[in-house]
Design a protein around this motif. Structure first.
Motif, mmCIF file in Angstrom:
data_model
loop_
_atom_site.group_PDB
_atom_site.id
_atom_site.type_symbol
_atom_site.label_atom_id
_atom_site.label_comp_id
_atom_site.label_asym_id
_atom_site.label_seq_id
_atom_site.Cartn_x
_atom_site.Cartn_y
_atom_site.Cartn_z
ATOM 1 N N VAL A 1 0.846 -1.202 0.000
ATOM 2 C CA VAL A 1 0.000 0.000 0.000
ATOM 3 C C VAL A 1 0.881 1.251 0.000
ATOM 4 O O VAL A 1 0.624 2.212 -0.730
ATOM 5 C CB VAL A 1 -0.971 -0.022 1.203
ATOM 6 N N GLY A 2 1.935 1.252 0.797
ATOM 7 C CA GLY A 2 2.861 2.384 0.815
ATOM 8 C C GLY A 2 3.561 2.559 -0.515
ATOM 9 O O GLY A 2 3.740 3.680 -0.997
ATOM 10 N N LEU A 3 3.938 1.474 -1.134
ATOM 11 C CA LEU A 3 4.577 1.539 -2.452
ATOM 12 C C LEU A 3 3.616 2.111 -3.482
ATOM 13 O O LEU A 3 4.016 2.904 -4.343
ATOM 14 C CB LEU A 3 5.036 0.140 -2.856
ATOM 15 N N GLN A 4 2.364 1.730 -3.405
ATOM 16 C CA GLN A 4 1.356 2.244 -4.337
ATOM 17 C C GLN A 4 1.191 3.758 -4.163
ATOM 18 O O GLN A 4 1.086 4.491 -5.145
ATOM 19 C CB GLN A 4 0.013 1.537 -4.105
ATOM 20 N N ALA A 5 1.175 4.227 -2.920
ATOM 21 C CA ALA A 5 1.040 5.664 -2.670
ATOM 22 C C ALA A 5 2.235 6.427 -3.246
ATOM 23 O O ALA A 5 2.070 7.494 -3.855
ATOM 24 C CB ALA A 5 0.905 5.928 -1.175
ATOM 25 N N VAL A 6 3.420 5.906 -3.085
ATOM 26 C CA VAL A 6 4.610 6.558 -3.636
ATOM 27 C C VAL A 6 4.554 6.554 -5.164
ATOM 28 O O VAL A 6 4.901 7.547 -5.822
ATOM 29 C CB VAL A 6 5.893 5.867 -3.120
ATOM 30 N N ALA A 7 4.086 5.461 -5.749
ATOM 31 C CA ALA A 7 3.987 5.382 -7.211
ATOM 32 C C ALA A 7 3.007 6.417 -7.752
ATOM 33 O O ALA A 7 3.266 7.048 -8.789
ATOM 34 C CB ALA A 7 3.569 3.979 -7.629
#
Length: 155
Positions: free
Chosen positions: A34-40
């Motif tokens: 989820v954190g990776l998706q937000a950064v993307a």
């Protein structure tokens, strides 16, 4: 009378503990995704705004190239903040026109773009050095971003 085996009783609940540890590890993995998706999403938005700024700057340079390219005309028509071509390109008011800097980039109204036109004297043909700086501030981002491009127009 049935008696339970003491070693079985000693290991009871161990499987439940293993399942809890597995759930915790899986939860950390999901949170990381989820954190990776937000950064993307943030990086993609930044790239879109930077691309829009480059497109708008190139659009103004193209207008300068197709107009009368003398220094005085470029200063009159495209210099910020009073040039007619600049105002049409940058946009103004509370509802700027579609395709303008103020409409395309968030937070651009707080810091309007600048266009500086300076003469270049070291050339045989009269030319101008045009510096375009565009500012924007994405939503939920405290930092202001800018795009600067420099073009030499003459002839």
């Amino acid at each position: 009378m049935l008696r339970s085996n003491p070693s079985v009783r000693k290991n009871s609940g161990f499987m439940l503990l293993e399942a809890l540890v597995a759930i915790v590890i899986f939860s950390f993995g999901v949170l990381a995704l989820v954190g990776l998706q937000a950064v993307a999403v943030k990086v993609t938005s930044d790239a879109k705004y930077r691309s829009d700024a480059a497109l708008l700057a190139n659009q103004l340079i193209g207008q300068m190239w197709t107009s009368n390219r003398t220094q005085a005309t470029l200063q009159t028509n495209f210099s910020s903040p009073s040039g007619v071509g600049y105002q049409a390109w940058a946009g103004s008011g509370s509802t700027p026109a579609s395709g303008t800097v103020m409409q395309a980039l968030p937070g651009a109204q707080a810091t309007p773009p600048t266009v500086v036109i300076a003469p270049v004297t070291a050339t045989a043909v009269p030319t101008s050095l045009v510096t375009i700086t565009i500012f924007w501030q994405p939503p939920n981002d405290p930092d202001q971003h800018k795009y600067v491009t420099v073009a030499q127009i003459g002839g």
